[in-house]
Motif scaffolding. Structure first.
Motif, PDB file in Angstrom:
ATOM      1  N   ASP A  27       0.830  -1.211   0.000  1.00  0.00           N
ATOM      2  CA  ASP A  27       0.000   0.000   0.000  1.00  0.00           C
ATOM      3  C   ASP A  27       0.864   1.261   0.000  1.00  0.00           C
ATOM      4  O   ASP A  27       0.537   2.254  -0.663  1.00  0.00           O
ATOM      5  CB  ASP A  27      -0.917   0.020   1.227  1.00  0.00           C
ATOM      6  CG  ASP A  27      -2.212  -0.752   1.011  1.00  0.00           C
ATOM      7  OD1 ASP A  27      -2.373  -1.384  -0.046  1.00  0.00           O
ATOM      8  OD2 ASP A  27      -3.076  -0.725   1.923  1.00  0.00           O
ATOM      9  N   ILE A  28       1.960   1.220   0.733  1.00  0.00           N
ATOM     10  CA  ILE A  28       2.849   2.387   0.781  1.00  0.00           C
ATOM     11  C   ILE A  28       3.400   2.711  -0.599  1.00  0.00           C
ATOM     12  O   ILE A  28       3.460   3.881  -1.001  1.00  0.00           O
ATOM     13  CB  ILE A  28       3.991   2.162   1.790  1.00  0.00           C
ATOM     14  CG1 ILE A  28       3.442   2.167   3.223  1.00  0.00           C
ATOM     15  CG2 ILE A  28       5.072   3.237   1.636  1.00  0.00           C
ATOM     16  CD1 ILE A  28       4.465   1.779   4.278  1.00  0.00           C
ATOM     17  N   TRP A  29       3.782   1.684  -1.367  1.00  0.00           N
ATOM     18  CA  TRP A  29       4.269   1.941  -2.726  1.00  0.00           C
ATOM     19  C   TRP A  29       3.191   2.632  -3.557  1.00  0.00           C
ATOM     20  O   TRP A  29       3.479   3.562  -4.320  1.00  0.00           O
ATOM     21  CB  TRP A  29       4.710   0.642  -3.395  1.00  0.00           C
ATOM     22  CG  TRP A  29       6.061   0.197  -2.951  1.00  0.00           C
ATOM     23  CD1 TRP A  29       6.370  -0.874  -2.163  1.00  0.00           C
ATOM     24  CD2 TRP A  29       7.302   0.835  -3.259  1.00  0.00           C
ATOM     25  NE1 TRP A  29       7.727  -0.940  -1.949  1.00  0.00           N
ATOM     26  CE2 TRP A  29       8.330   0.089  -2.624  1.00  0.00           C
ATOM     27  CE3 TRP A  29       7.663   1.948  -4.005  1.00  0.00           C
ATOM     28  CZ2 TRP A  29       9.678   0.430  -2.711  1.00  0.00           C
ATOM     29  CZ3 TRP A  29       9.006   2.293  -4.101  1.00  0.00           C
ATOM     30  CH2 TRP A  29      10.003   1.548  -3.460  1.00  0.00           C
ATOM     31  N   ALA A  30       1.942   2.197  -3.393  1.00  0.00           N
ATOM     32  CA  ALA A  30       0.854   2.807  -4.159  1.00  0.00           C
ATOM     33  C   ALA A  30       0.602   4.246  -3.718  1.00  0.00           C
ATOM     34  O   ALA A  30       0.532   5.169  -4.541  1.00  0.00           O
ATOM     35  CB  ALA A  30      -0.418   1.970  -4.011  1.00  0.00           C
ATOM     36  N   LEU A  31       0.468   4.454  -2.409  1.00  0.00           N
ATOM     37  CA  LEU A  31       0.145   5.783  -1.900  1.00  0.00           C
ATOM     38  C   LEU A  31       1.279   6.777  -2.115  1.00  0.00           C
ATOM     39  O   LEU A  31       1.038   7.975  -2.327  1.00  0.00           O
ATOM     40  CB  LEU A  31      -0.213   5.714  -0.421  1.00  0.00           C
ATOM     41  CG  LEU A  31      -1.688   5.493  -0.063  1.00  0.00           C
ATOM     42  CD1 LEU A  31      -2.229   4.202  -0.663  1.00  0.00           C
ATOM     43  CD2 LEU A  31      -1.886   5.480   1.450  1.00  0.00           C
ATOM     44  N   SER A  32       2.530   6.296  -2.062  1.00  0.00           N
ATOM     45  CA  SER A  32       3.644   7.217  -2.261  1.00  0.00           C
ATOM     46  C   SER A  32       3.731   7.673  -3.711  1.00  0.00           C
ATOM     47  O   SER A  32       4.305   8.733  -3.999  1.00  0.00           O
ATOM     48  CB  SER A  32       4.963   6.555  -1.841  1.00  0.00           C
ATOM     49  OG  SER A  32       5.264   5.427  -2.646  1.00  0.00           O
ATOM     50  N   LEU A  33       3.149   6.903  -4.621  1.00  0.00           N
ATOM     51  CA  LEU A  33       3.098   7.326  -6.023  1.00  0.00           C
ATOM     52  C   LEU A  33       1.927   8.270  -6.264  1.00  0.00           C
ATOM     53  O   LEU A  33       2.084   9.333  -6.869  1.00  0.00           O
ATOM     54  CB  LEU A  33       2.992   6.107  -6.933  1.00  0.00           C
ATOM     55  CG  LEU A  33       2.787   6.374  -8.429  1.00  0.00           C
ATOM     56  CD1 LEU A  33       3.857   7.306  -8.982  1.00  0.00           C
ATOM     57  CD2 LEU A  33       2.783   5.069  -9.213  1.00  0.00           C
ATOM     58  N   THR A  34       0.743   7.896  -5.791  1.00  0.00           N
ATOM     59  CA  THR A  34      -0.442   8.726  -6.045  1.00  0.00           C
ATOM     60  C   THR A  34      -0.493   9.951  -5.142  1.00  0.00           C
ATOM     61  O   THR A  34      -1.129  10.945  -5.483  1.00  0.00           O
ATOM     62  CB  THR A  34      -1.722   7.915  -5.831  1.00  0.00           C
ATOM     63  OG1 THR A  34      -1.809   7.505  -4.451  1.00  0.00           O
ATOM     64  CG2 THR A  34      -1.748   6.677  -6.720  1.00  0.00           C
ATOM     65  N   GLN A  35       0.165   9.867  -3.977  1.00  0.00           N
ATOM     66  CA  GLN A  35       0.082  10.900  -2.944  1.00  0.00           C
ATOM     67  C   GLN A  35      -1.374  11.206  -2.606  1.00  0.00           C
ATOM     68  O   GLN A  35      -1.763  12.360  -2.383  1.00  0.00           O
ATOM     69  CB  GLN A  35       0.855  12.155  -3.357  1.00  0.00           C
ATOM     70  CG  GLN A  35       2.332  11.886  -3.581  1.00  0.00           C
ATOM     71  CD  GLN A  35       3.171  13.140  -3.715  1.00  0.00           C
ATOM     72  OE1 GLN A  35       2.868  14.192  -3.148  1.00  0.00           O
ATOM     73  NE2 GLN A  35       4.262  13.044  -4.467  1.00  0.00           N
ATOM     74  N   TYR A  36      -2.151  10.144  -2.572  1.00  0.00           N
ATOM     75  CA  TYR A  36      -3.588  10.216  -2.307  1.00  0.00           C
ATOM     76  C   TYR A  36      -3.922   9.116  -1.302  1.00  0.00           C
ATOM     77  O   TYR A  36      -3.466   7.978  -1.474  1.00  0.00           O
ATOM     78  CB  TYR A  36      -4.350  10.023  -3.614  1.00  0.00           C
ATOM     79  CG  TYR A  36      -5.850  10.146  -3.521  1.00  0.00           C
ATOM     80  CD1 TYR A  36      -6.448  11.330  -3.098  1.00  0.00           C
ATOM     81  CD2 TYR A  36      -6.679   9.079  -3.870  1.00  0.00           C
ATOM     82  CE1 TYR A  36      -7.832  11.453  -3.026  1.00  0.00           C
ATOM     83  CE2 TYR A  36      -8.065   9.193  -3.807  1.00  0.00           C
ATOM     84  CZ  TYR A  36      -8.634  10.379  -3.382  1.00  0.00           C
ATOM     85  OH  TYR A  36     -10.001  10.494  -3.309  1.00  0.00           O
ATOM     86  N   PRO A  37      -4.692   9.423  -0.235  1.00  0.00           N
ATOM     87  CA  PRO A  37      -4.844   8.473   0.867  1.00  0.00           C
ATOM     88  C   PRO A  37      -5.856   7.356   0.647  1.00  0.00           C
ATOM     89  O   PRO A  37      -6.071   6.543   1.554  1.00  0.00           O
ATOM     90  CB  PRO A  37      -5.290   9.374   2.023  1.00  0.00           C
ATOM     91  CG  PRO A  37      -6.056  10.466   1.357  1.00  0.00           C
ATOM     92  CD  PRO A  37      -5.321  10.723   0.059  1.00  0.00           C
ATOM     93  N   VAL A  38      -6.484   7.304  -0.515  1.00  0.00           N
ATOM     94  CA  VAL A  38      -7.504   6.286  -0.780  1.00  0.00           C
ATOM     95  C   VAL A  38      -6.985   5.311  -1.820  1.00  0.00           C
ATOM     96  O   VAL A  38      -6.468   5.716  -2.864  1.00  0.00           O
ATOM     97  CB  VAL A  38      -8.822   6.929  -1.251  1.00  0.00           C
ATOM     98  CG1 VAL A  38      -9.872   5.860  -1.528  1.00  0.00           C
ATOM     99  CG2 VAL A  38      -9.337   7.912  -0.194  1.00  0.00           C
TER     100      VAL A  38
END
Length: 398
Positions: A170-181
């Motif tokens: 999840d961190i890899w995903a959120l750190s790319l989108t910079q979006y919490p959902v």
């Protein structure tokens, strides 16, 4: 994309979609395949044939599906994000098999054996390949599989703990989108539905540790997201995170208390600038406060054992004894007994003194007959964060 000419020579477009070909004569086959992903449906890679002189070749609904094109974009995007952090690591520089619209199940996606796999629309759920950050998450598992604790001598790598694996994906995903959902639009009938959200749902250790890896992973990912919010800079947060990937904490499921504490410790080591975390680090308050919000402290893996006292004599000091073991005793500020009388809402406290080995003791002052005493025990670390609360969650508001 991949362009295969009549001589079976492959050429690949760059990140802007451009490619230089040695000749513009004849036809070629254009594949929805790149250096880092090979998208396919039922083992068929989307492709079409056209003249090499055609300078405006695109994949659209005439030659590919939305799932195929979205997955192609997403895998390339997360691979680029990964390479920005690990530019010299090459084990993931291959066209990863990316299977979309699998019909054997619904409402899921998974990584396994060096492949990423997405289920088709059904069961009330969207086709998972149509949601880019689902691909980001699944590729995060590939990063964990190939890069976490990588040994350059043996080539061995991988992540063992399920909650840590899901949380860091999840961190890899959120750190790319910079979006919490994560996974917004998951359900067909609700565009606002999602898989996980880190801005409004707070998961806290240990009360929210339930033994389901996705749920348990939300605790550590939430700590990362709040670290980012406290720092105000995603690259600064991701720099702390990627340092985990060399000699990072790990262990079997059920040891999250140890692992998540060690993640906090590793963040502080990464942030340190003088080789001594005991005197603080430049951003220690931002980091510690973010982790503490999710119940993770330097002592969150401490074990406090106490025999509950149900009644005692009046006008006699009440002995409180406990056994406390902890991995990092240097982080202990003190152990306390917190108590309140009758209907009071304010807690008083008494320190617990080390008697011998790991045995601690203190005394609640004597009380008159009929007084009702509520109490709990806890350890407090060097940042004044409570852990090992006994009875469980007794410090929380009702």
């Amino acid at each position: 994309m991949c362009i295969r000419d009549s001589n079976n020579t492959n050429y690949y477009t760059d990140s802007t979609g451009d490619v230089i070909l040695p000749s513009s004569s004849g036809n070629a086959i254009y594949y929805l395949e790149g250096l880092y992903t090979q998208v396919q449906t039922n083992s068929v890679v989307p492709s079409f044939s056209t003249s090499l002189s055609n300078s405006n070749v695109i994949f659209d609904n005439t030659n590919s599906s939305v799932s195929e094109r979205t997955a192609f974009f997403a895998v390339n995007n997360i691979h680029k994000h990964f390479k920005n952090q690990f530019p010299n690591f090459t084990a993931l520089d291959y066209p990863m098999e990316t299977n979309v619209d699998i019909t054997t199940s619904t409402c899921n996606a998974f990584y396994g054996g060096g492949t990423i796999n997405f289920y088709d629309e059904g069961g009330g759920c969207n086709a998972s390949a149509k949601i880019p950050d689902v691909a980001y998450h699944e590729y995060g598992h590939a990063i964990n599989d190939y890069r976490y604790n990588y040994d350059p001598v043996t080539g061995n790598a991988g992540m063992w703990n399920g909650g840590l694996n899901e949380g860091t994906a999840d961190i890899w995903a959120l750190s790319l989108t910079q979006y919490p959902v994560l996974g917004e639009g998951w359900l067909l009938n609700d565009p606002n539905s999602n898989l996980r959200e880190y801005d409004s749902i707070l998961k806290v250790y240990p009360q929210d540790l339930v033994g389901e890896v996705h749920a348990d992973g939300e605790i550590i990912c939430g700590a990362f997201w709040d670290t980012y919010l406290n720092l105000g800079n995603m690259q600064q947060a991701i720099d702390l995170f990627v340092d985990l990937y060399d000699n990072g904490p790990d262990g079997p499921n059920g040891t999250e208390g140890i692992i998540y504490t060690d993640v906090l410790l590793e963040f502080l080591y990464s942030d340190d600038n003088d080789g001594n975390i005991f005197n603080g680090t430049p951003n220690d308050i931002a980091i510690v406060d973010a982790f503490a919000k999710h119940g993770i402290t330097l002592l969150s893996n401490a074990v406090l054992t106490h025999n509950e006292i149900h009644s005692t004599s009046q006008s006699v000091a009440i002995d409180i004894d406990a056994n406390i073991t902890m991995s990092y005793p240097w982080a202990l500020n003190n152990a306390y007994c917190y108590y309140k009388l009758n209907n009071n809402i304010t807690w008083d406290s008494i320190p617990l003194t080390l008697i011998s080995n790991s045995d601690y003791s203190g005394q609640i002052p004597s009380q008159s007959n009929g007084t009702v005493i509520s109490y709990y025990l806890a350890v407090v670390d060097m940042y004044s964060k409570k852990s090992a609360v006994t009875p469980f969650s007794a410090h929380l508001s009702k």
